[in-house]
Structure formats: structure tokens, C-alpha cells
Motif scaffolding. Structure first.
Motif: not given
Length: 126
Positions: A12-20, A24-30, A47-54
Motif C-alpha cells: 500500500k505504501n509503495y503504490f501510494k508513494e510511487s503513484y499517489g 494516475f497509475l491507470i493513466a500511465r498504463a493506458k 487488492g491493495i487496501e486504500g488504493f484499489v479493490e481486488k
């Protein structure tokens, strides 16, 4: 010496720090960033709690997109294969077959590279 423990890693911390945010992550992936496609697929698969549902279907879609865009990481292929097998009833048999076949081809390719490296080492010893 202190060693890294996998259980100490906070996704969770990794994704929040890396992408906010997941947006934002979806936009870059697209935009075609393969690493973002992999990270997004991984996030959806776990599923990352507080970031994205499984969401297994989205995970399969993003990981498959990453592979189609040139990702050759065996860990990604393995995760994609496991997700496809676990979601058998939700995925068309044609797509599942293509992805599993692609995974097997890469596994054979990697074994071939290892075998060739062993031969190369033996030849140099002579």
C-alpha cells in the motif's frame, strides 16, 4: 547485517508513494508504460487496501496487456497463468488458451537459454 523480509514490505505504501492514486497509475498504463501495466495488474490481483479493490478480470486484462506490449518477466507470466486458471469460468477458453500457451512458450524459451548457457560454459572449459 539486516536482511529484507518480504512480509515487511508494505505494498500500500509503495503504490501510494510511487503513484499517489490509482487514477494516475491507470493513466500511465493506458499510455503504454509496461511497468505501470504490470503494477496495475498486480494491484488488482491482490487488492491493495486504500488504493484499489481486488478485481481479477482487470488484473488479467492489465497483465495480458503488459505481455502483449513486450513484458517477458516470468513472474508476470506465472501470475497471469495462475489468474487465468483461477478464473476459468469468467474467461473465454480462446483467450485462456492463448495466454497459457504464451506462458509455456516463454518457459521453454528460458529453459533453452539456460541449456545453451550450460553448453557454452562446457565448451569454454575444453
Amino acid at each position: 547485517m539486516k536482511f529484507f523480509k518480504a512480509e515487511d514490505f508494505d505494498l500500500k505504501n509503495y503504490f501510494k508513494e510511487s503513484y499517489g492514486s490509482v487514477d494516475f497509475l491507470i493513466a500511465r498504463a493506458k499510455k503504454g508504460e509496461v511497468s505501470c501495466q504490470i503494477h496495475l495488474g498486480t494491484a488488482y490481483s491482490r487488492g491493495i487496501e486504500g488504493f484499489v479493490e481486488k478485481d481479477t478480470e482487470k488484473a488479467i486484462g492489465w497483465l495480458d496487456t503488459a505481455v502483449q506490449n513486450g513484458c517477458t518477466l516470468s513472474s508476470v507470466m506465472q501470475e497471469l497463468g495462475q489468474l487465468l486458471v483461477s478464473q476459468e469460468s469468467h474467461i473465454t477458453s480462446e483467450k485462456r488458451t492463448i495466454c497459457i500457451t504464451r506462458q509455456r512458450v516463454w518457459e521453454v524459451h528460458l529453459r533453452s537459454l539456460i541449456w545453451l548457457k550450460c553448453i557454452d560454459v562446457k565448451l569454454k572449459e575444453w
